[in-house]
Design a protein around this motif. Structure first.
Motif, PDB file in Angstrom:
ATOM      1  N   ARG A  84       1.140  43.021  35.325  1.00 43.17           N
ATOM      2  CA  ARG A  84       0.800  41.621  35.106  1.00 43.17           C
ATOM      3  C   ARG A  84       0.306  40.951  36.382  1.00 43.17           C
ATOM      4  NH1 ARG A  84       3.148  39.928  29.907  1.00 43.17           N
ATOM      5  NH2 ARG A  84       4.356  41.683  29.116  1.00 43.17           N
ATOM      6  N   ALA A  85       0.720  41.444  37.540  1.00 40.79           N
ATOM      7  CA  ALA A  85       0.168  40.933  38.793  1.00 40.79           C
ATOM      8  C   ALA A  85      -1.328  41.225  38.861  1.00 40.79           C
ATOM      9  CB  ALA A  85       0.887  41.569  39.982  1.00 40.79           C
ATOM     10  N   VAL A  86      -1.713  42.420  38.414  1.00 37.25           N
ATOM     11  CA  VAL A  86      -3.138  42.773  38.393  1.00 37.25           C
ATOM     12  C   VAL A  86      -3.892  41.873  37.430  1.00 37.25           C
ATOM     13  CG1 VAL A  86      -4.791  44.594  37.845  1.00 37.25           C
ATOM     14  CG2 VAL A  86      -2.682  45.153  39.050  1.00 37.25           C
ATOM     15  N   SER A  87      -3.334  41.654  36.241  1.00 39.85           N
ATOM     16  CA  SER A  87      -4.044  40.853  35.245  1.00 39.85           C
ATOM     17  C   SER A  87      -4.218  39.412  35.706  1.00 39.85           C
ATOM     18  CB  SER A  87      -3.299  40.904  33.903  1.00 39.85           C
ATOM     19  OG  SER A  87      -2.031  40.289  33.996  1.00 39.85           O
ATOM     20  N   MET A  88      -3.209  38.835  36.369  1.00 44.24           N
ATOM     21  CA  MET A  88      -3.347  37.472  36.879  1.00 44.24           C
ATOM     22  C   MET A  88      -4.399  37.400  37.976  1.00 44.24           C
ATOM     23  SD  MET A  88       0.482  35.775  36.913  1.00 44.24           S
ATOM     24  CE  MET A  88       1.330  37.158  37.660  1.00 44.24           C
TER      25      MET A  88
END
Length: 571
Positions: free
Chosen positions: A301-305
């Motif tokens: 989710r860090a990548v997606s944000m």
């Protein structure tokens, strides 16, 4: 594609920033649940507090929740590119004015429904304590209702910062809320005592817990508003959203996306109600959720944000090839960071559960239940990360229907599996079944979102098999080290004081071969799986429709129509 290397570096750098500060926030969030378990114990009073004080967060999630950022970030990116930061601040202020009004109504509704909601949380508490448990739960809900407004302000501040490529404070500020809750718990226990049951806990203790947790959320919201100000998009709620087409469009998209936010909140609430049938079960499920979200936000989710602004820029530019390139780059990073977490947690689930179970929560039954949940969570964090990234990409394309359908599918799959978990015994199966419900829901929703996105980005391919080979080779190099670490932990059987350093050392040792293999396959001159060989030169007839060059480019478009070659002819 010009600037592709800079975009890849920007996404990677932003992902690391988000992951690092999110790690701090998630560790403190996990510490908060651990403190609750250690101080309040596996009691019905702990169930009442844990289930009641998160209700405002669930209400906010139903109202907008994480969807708010997915909708507002592309809007901020677009308005900044067209009208500058001042225009973005104006649009954001009108969105905030409308959302805060709705949040106020939701807070009033939560207060009015507090007696009914409190009953759903305590219906399984045995008599004669059920009446007092209902009173304590109702009082707690009344004191935490203002948090609905505060969470709305905080999320708007996060969206303003992310839209301006500012990630550090947005990811770190939740840690302040968790630390404030921990201080409140310690103060309450020092005054009234620890490990209390319903008949022993005074009403004043619940009032103190409600006031302290609300104050912690207030501090969190203030920090996020300050971050928006520092990013050049100050958050000043204002009226006039009907006369602003950009604000009106964003608000309409938020309304259409309400199911995307509501379904996870309803899922969390349903799992909490089922877990409340097991003494201490809410704490176990919340621990599993904390690990699930912690690993997801530190990894996938860090990548997606971090990737959302780049995806939104590609859509704003109308560049389909650039969007496909950014998507595949993000998928590679999502899998890259999630696979080591999956392997390490699945193998070391038992010692991890032993570390997490503290105080009155520490028993062989609870440790075994938590270990089983963590094994399932290890897989769920990868699946959930891909699911979240797929929804982010759909929102970047201003597609509201796809995430809505995926959320309904997620809710249906989770409810179905959770209902089956009710048939399992209270001890030795029911809580594990609830963890399986989380995985089933994320898998069903992720497949739905990715199938929708697959049709949208055609003819660009969704995945690159070269990336899979790279990650597979790195994982194969890591597994022997993990196996050796597991043998060392079992053979030494260390005390708890040395267990955490040993687990950390095993994890770091396993990451060394993983990183070396990745470095080999991705370094210049040896990137055999991701770089186009010099002999395979692709020359398009229409130079304006050329595929972007570079490490993230696709070597062959997918067929998605009657004759894709007629659409993109190549010599």
């Amino acid at each position: 594609m010009p600037g592709e290397g800079g975009r890849a570096q920007s996404t990677a750098r932003s992902s690391v920033t988000v992951a690092a500060w999110t790690l701090v926030s998630r560790v403190t969030g996990l510490l908060r649940v651990l403190v609750i378990g250690a101080l309040l114990g596996p009691t019905y009073f702990a169930n009442v507090f844990q289930a009641g004080y998160v209700l405002p967060s669930n209400v906010f999630t139903i109202m907008a929740g994480p969807v708010l950022g997915m909708v507002v970030v592309p809007a901020v990116v677009r308005t900044v590119s067209l009208g500058g930061p001042a225009r973005a601040s104006e649009v954001l202020g009108r969105i905030a004015g409308r959302l805060l009004a709705v949040a106020g109504l939701c807070a009033v509704g939560l207060a009015l429904l507090s007696p009914l909601l409190a009953w759903t949380l305590v219906f399984d508490v045995p008599e004669p304590e059920r009446g007092k448990a209902w009173l304590l739960s109702t009082v707690l809900i009344l004191f935490v209702t203002p948090q609905v407004l505060l969470y709305t302000l905080a999320e708007l501040g996060v969206a303003a910062q992310q839209g301006r490529q500012r990630f550090a404070l947005a990811a770190a500020a939740p840690a302040v809320e968790s630390l404030g809750t921990i201080v409140t718990l310690v103060a309450a226990v020092s005054i009234f005592g620890a490990d209390l049951e319903i008949d022993q806990a005074p009403l004043a203790m619940m009032v103190l817990l409600g006031v302290g947790t609300t104050g912690s959320v207030l501090l969190h919201a203030a920090l996020q508003c300050y971050g928006a100000f520092r990013a050049g998009v100050p958050l000043r709620p204002r009226r006039g959203w009907r006369g602003d087409p950009d604000a009106r469009d964003s608000l309409r998209r938020i309304v259409r996306a309400i199911p995307v936010a509501a379904c996870p909140a309803l899922t969390n609430y349903g799992l909490t109600v089922v877990a409340a049938t097991v003494p201490g079960g809410v704490l176990i499920v919340q621990l599993a959720y904390q690990v699930f979200y912690g690993l997801s936000f530190v990894g996938a989710r860090a990548v997606s944000m971090a990737a959302l602004p780049g995806l939104a820029e590609a859509v704003s530019a109308g560049d389909q090839r650039r969007f496909g390139t950014a998507w595949r780059q993000g998928v590679f990073y999502v899998v890259l960071v999630s696979v080591p977490l999956l392997c390490l947690l699945a193998v070391f689930a038992r010692p991890t559960a032993d570390l997490l179970a503290n105080g009155a929560l520490r028993s062989e039954t609870m440790i075994s239940e938590l270990a089983s949940c963590l094994v399932i969570v290890a897989f769920a964090q990868l699946v959930g990360g891909l699911h979240d990234y797929g929804q982010q990409a759909l929102f970047a394309r201003f597609d509201d229907r796809g995430p809505r359908i995926a959320s309904f599918v997620t809710l249906g799959a989770t409810v179905l599996v959770a209902a089956g978990a009710m048939l399992l015994p209270v001890t030795g199966g029911r809580l594990t079944g609830l963890a399986a419900a989380i995985l089933a829901g994320e898998l069903a929703g992720g497949l739905t979102a990715l199938s929708r996105l697959r049709a949208a980005i055609c003819p660009e391919p969704m995945f690159d098999r070269r990336h899979a080979v790279t990650v597979g080779a790195a994982t194969a190099a890591m597994l022997p080290v993990i196996a050796l670490g597991w043998w060392v932990v079992v053979a030494l059987a260390p005390d708890r004081a040395f267990e955490l350093p040993l687990l950390v050392a095993c994890g770091l040792a396993a990451l060394i071969p993983y990183g070396l293999v990745l470095l080999y396959f991705t370094s210049a001159g040896t990137d055999r799986w991701r770089r186009r060989p010099p002999t395979a030169v692709l020359v398009p007839v229409d130079l304006g429709a050329a595929l972007p060059a570079g490490r993230w480019a696709s070597r062959s478009p997918r067929r998605c129509g009657a004759d894709i070659e007629a659409q993109v002819p190549y010599l």
